[in-house]
Design a protein around this motif. Structure first.
Motif, PDB file in Angstrom:
ATOM      1  N   PRO A 264       3.821  13.684   1.559  1.00  0.00           N
ATOM      2  CA  PRO A 264       3.759  12.268   1.188  1.00  0.00           C
ATOM      3  C   PRO A 264       2.841  12.019   0.003  1.00  0.00           C
ATOM      4  O   PRO A 264       3.046  11.072  -0.754  1.00  0.00           O
ATOM      5  N   MET A 265       1.832  12.843  -0.180  1.00  0.00           N
ATOM      6  CA  MET A 265       0.919  12.613  -1.292  1.00  0.00           C
ATOM      7  C   MET A 265       1.549  12.988  -2.624  1.00  0.00           C
ATOM      8  O   MET A 265       1.048  12.667  -3.674  1.00  0.00           O
ATOM      9  N   GLU A 266       2.641  13.714  -2.563  1.00  0.00           N
ATOM     10  CA  GLU A 266       3.286  14.148  -3.792  1.00  0.00           C
ATOM     11  C   GLU A 266       4.331  13.137  -4.255  1.00  0.00           C
ATOM     12  O   GLU A 266       4.777  13.177  -5.387  1.00  0.00           O
ATOM     13  N   MET A 267       4.743  12.241  -3.350  1.00  0.00           N
ATOM     14  CA  MET A 267       5.886  11.383  -3.660  1.00  0.00           C
ATOM     15  C   MET A 267       5.717  10.589  -4.948  1.00  0.00           C
ATOM     16  O   MET A 267       6.591  10.567  -5.789  1.00  0.00           O
ATOM     17  N   GLY A 268       4.555   9.942  -5.079  1.00  0.00           N
ATOM     18  CA  GLY A 268       4.334   9.092  -6.242  1.00  0.00           C
ATOM     19  C   GLY A 268       4.229   9.880  -7.531  1.00  0.00           C
ATOM     20  O   GLY A 268       4.361   9.324  -8.619  1.00  0.00           O
ATOM     21  N   LEU A 269       3.977  11.173  -7.401  1.00  0.00           N
ATOM     22  CA  LEU A 269       3.757  11.966  -8.598  1.00  0.00           C
ATOM     23  C   LEU A 269       5.055  12.560  -9.128  1.00  0.00           C
ATOM     24  O   LEU A 269       5.109  13.101 -10.202  1.00  0.00           O
ATOM     25  N   LYS A 270       6.096  12.437  -8.297  1.00  0.00           N
ATOM     26  CA  LYS A 270       7.312  13.174  -8.630  1.00  0.00           C
ATOM     27  C   LYS A 270       7.973  12.753  -9.931  1.00  0.00           C
ATOM     28  O   LYS A 270       8.370  13.588 -10.716  1.00  0.00           O
TER      29      LYS A 270
ATOM     30  N   THR B   7      -8.671   3.081  -1.181  1.00  0.00           N
ATOM     31  CA  THR B   7      -7.978   2.915   0.108  1.00  0.00           C
ATOM     32  C   THR B   7      -8.869   2.007   0.968  1.00  0.00           C
ATOM     33  O   THR B   7      -9.845   1.451   0.458  1.00  0.00           O
ATOM     34  N   THR B   8      -8.578   1.862   2.254  1.00  0.00           N
ATOM     35  CA  THR B   8      -9.342   0.863   3.037  1.00  0.00           C
ATOM     36  C   THR B   8     -10.804   1.254   3.273  1.00  0.00           C
ATOM     37  O   THR B   8     -11.647   0.381   3.490  1.00  0.00           O
TER      38      THR B   8
ATOM     39  N   PHE C 296       0.844  -1.208   0.000  1.00  0.00           N
ATOM     40  CA  PHE C 296       0.000   0.000   0.000  1.00  0.00           C
ATOM     41  C   PHE C 296       0.879   1.259   0.000  1.00  0.00           C
ATOM     42  O   PHE C 296       1.758   1.437   0.853  1.00  0.00           O
ATOM     43  N   THR C 297       0.646   2.097  -0.972  1.00  0.00           N
ATOM     44  CA  THR C 297       1.401   3.354  -1.084  1.00  0.00           C
ATOM     45  C   THR C 297       0.372   4.438  -1.344  1.00  0.00           C
ATOM     46  O   THR C 297      -0.161   4.538  -2.442  1.00  0.00           O
ATOM     47  N   LYS C 298       0.089   5.208  -0.345  1.00  0.00           N
ATOM     48  CA  LYS C 298      -1.062   6.116  -0.409  1.00  0.00           C
ATOM     49  C   LYS C 298      -1.109   6.982  -1.667  1.00  0.00           C
ATOM     50  O   LYS C 298      -2.157   7.085  -2.306  1.00  0.00           O
ATOM     51  N   PRO C 299       0.009   7.616  -2.061  1.00  0.00           N
ATOM     52  CA  PRO C 299      -0.100   8.502  -3.231  1.00  0.00           C
ATOM     53  C   PRO C 299      -0.485   7.781  -4.512  1.00  0.00           C
ATOM     54  O   PRO C 299      -0.913   8.406  -5.468  1.00  0.00           O
TER      55      PRO C 299
END
Ligand code: FAD
Length: 533
Positions: free
Chosen positions: A507-513, A250-251, A236-239
């Motif tokens: 943290p929500m930006e991490m996956g978008l980077k 999500t859950t 699970f990776t929130k972003p």
């Protein structure tokens, strides 16, 4: 007399569950009789946090479920309507009560209630026992470990937890034997007069009901369902979850945590077990345990920050001269902004009482620093009324975050109300579901239907400006202007901004980077560090 078994009222406030309920367990272990009571004090509930119809239904369903589950264990739930102090006075006398047990909570209104009960105990001669059950840790230990003040950044918070070690293990689930140790509640046969009221008894309309059903049983079923999917849990990776999926990506457990139908400690340890069996697993801040720690973080800060749900008098919050514009606020609230992505989210909120975290990002940014420059407090109040999971600490904490009033500092990143939703749902299925008026628009125009030629609007059976509003604001102009305002505020209040700042990225930006840097290298360097998500 010491060691004499008590006659106890166990007062449910949140904590509407029979698994991992340390306070109720302690009540049963120390008593000859335990009266499980929920005082439905409407005046208190509504003054503590405004509660809309959907949450009322969710609460009543959760109480019904608790009643059923207590009955299965040979006990009952006694729901008593009235002002809590009067109800307690009456019933302490009537039932010869020597102890009141209740979960300790951190919200000022619950703390005040506990103080009142303590005073009443002194006056009427009963003991009060309160234990922590709603958070992973006893928040007071975190504060002590940080020198009596809350750690104001997630990084600092994680450091304190690393010193404290893992949270206490959940206590055993309550069983029929636990209840059999005590005498049956004499009022069991009168349980009918203490029944959970029907919505109509409280004049709550049955017209609007969320598809989410309240209660521990439903919460546990949902939790078990997720836990079967071990790979999903471990990775699970929130972003990377999707804000506009038609079912939660999500859950979707937040409404159950919020009323304490589910124990966060039980969930935390079930996650630990899965992590222990996995080769690799994600980590805070983006993992599922990381999400529970965000919850814990906001609880900790809220517990020791004056005026946490307000801007004025709140020492960690930037003081901003937000616009007061009732008409614009109304349009946002009523899903009439003219931006389908924003309006679809607000419609889901109205109809179901739950929206994805990134969808909350989108509408919160739009209302505050992104477009309308309206105070986060106004948005928080709307969420408080509409959300099934409305929570004093988490709601205010996240609204401060999204409005860049505290915790979040990369304020140059403003979400675009057109592009944000498109990246994960280019066909606009989510918009079509929640805004049926736009259903027949070609995908090309679904996020900005005002750009569709007149002929296309006619064919879609929806004329913009007539059947669906024109956009209420020019996003580009408004966000450019607001960015300058925010820059100025932050320069003027540099000290406050630094309080909740650390070098951890959003943290929500991490996956978008990665995606972004690829985008940027194609487009060449931008004139300024402004990102339109
Ligand atoms: P999952 O991603 O599955 O996470 C599991 C649990 O971790 C959640 O159930 C929740 O208890 C906790 N959690 C997850 N994200 C956060 C977070 N950012 N901060 C704190 N705890 C978190 N959440 C609420 O529970 N109540 C609120 O009133 C609330 N208001 C919000 C307001 C805004 C403006 C924003 C941006 C977020 C808000 N959140 C709130 C946080 C978050 O959006 C929800 O907790 C999450 O979307 C719930 O869905 P889930 O259970 O599927 O979360």
């Amino acid at each position: 007399m010491p060691n004499m078994p008590h006659r106890t009222i166990h007062l449910f406030r949140k904590g509407l569950r029979l698994h991992d309920n340390p306070t109720l367990l302690a009540a049963l272990e120390s008593s000859e009789v335990v009266y499980p009571v929920y005082i439905l004090d409407r005046k208190f509930l509504m003054s503590a946090m405004n509660m809309g119809t959907l949450r009322w239904h969710f609460l009543l369903q959760s109480l019904e479920d608790l009643q059923r589950n207590l009955t299965k264990l040979g006990s009952c739930l006694l729901v008593i309507q009235g002002e809590y102090e009067l109800v307690l006075r009456d019933h302490v006398k009537k039932w010869n009560i020597t102890q009141v047990t209740l979960d300790a909570e951190i919200e000022p209104f619950y703390k005040e209630m506990e103080r009142t009960i303590q005073v009443l105990g002194g006056e009427m001669g009963f003991d009060v026992l309160s234990l922590m059950g709603h958070t992973l840790y006893d928040i007071r230990r975190i504060l002590d470990m940080n020198g009596g003040t809350p750690p104001l950044t997630y990084k600092r918070f994680l450091h304190i937890l690393s010193v404290l070690g893992d949270p206490d293990m959940p206590v055993q689930n309550l069983t029929i034997e636990d209840f059999q140790r005590c005498k049956p509640v004499p009022e069991l046969r009168l349980a009918e007069c203490y029944r959970v009221p029907l919505p109509e008894d409280l004049e709550i309309s049955r017209d609007s009901q969320s598809p989410w059903r309240g209660g521990e049983t439903e919460g546990l079923q949902r939790l078990e369902q997720h836990l079967k999917n071990q790979g999903w849990i471990a990775n699970f990776t929130k972003p990377k979850t999707i804000p506009n999926s038609l079912l939660p990506s999500t859950t979707g457990l937040s409404p159950y945590f919020s009323l304490g139908c589910l124990s966060v400690r039980s969930f935390f340890y079930r996650l630990s077990n899965i992590y222990a069996q996995s080769k690799n697993h994600s980590l805070p801040p983006v993992s599922l345990q990381g999400q529970l720690l965000w919850r814990e973080f906001f609880y900790t800060v809220a517990s020791a920050t004056p005026n946490f749900t307000k801007m004025a008098g709140n020492p960690i919050c930037l003081q901003i001269n937000w616009y007061q514009d009732a008409e614009r606020l109304h349009k946002w609230r009523m899903a009439q902004t003219g931006f389908p992505w924003i309006d679809a989210i607000m419609t889901q909120l109205h109809q179901e009482g739950w929206i994805h975290h990134l969808a909350r990002h989108a509408v919160a940014c739009f209302l505050t620093r992104g477009d309308l420059w309206i105070s986060w407090e106004e948005g928080m109040k709307v969420f408080e009324e509409m959300l099934l999971d409305a929570d004093y600490s988490i709601n205010a904490g996240n609204w401060m975050w999204l409005s860049a009033s505290a915790f979040f500092h990369q304020y140059t990143r403003i979400f675009c109300p057109v592009r944000f939703g498109k990246r994960t749902d280019p066909e606009g299925q989510y918009i079509r579901k929640y805004l049926p008026v736009l259903t027949n628009f070609p995908s090309k125009y679904i996020y900005e239907p005002w750009t569709a030629p007149e002929e296309a609007q006619k064919q879609a059976g929806c004329i913009i400006g007539q059947d669906y509003p024109l956009p209420m604001i020019n996003h580009k102009e408004a966000s450019d202007h607001n960015l300058q305002l925010m820059k100025q505020v932050r320069e003027e209040q540099y000290g406050t901004a630094q309080l909740t700042r650390d070098d951890m990225d959003d943290p929500m930006e991490m996956g978008l980077k990665r995606e972004r840097s690829e985008e940027n290298s194609k487009k060449g360097k931008r004139a300024r560090n402004r990102e339109q998500t």
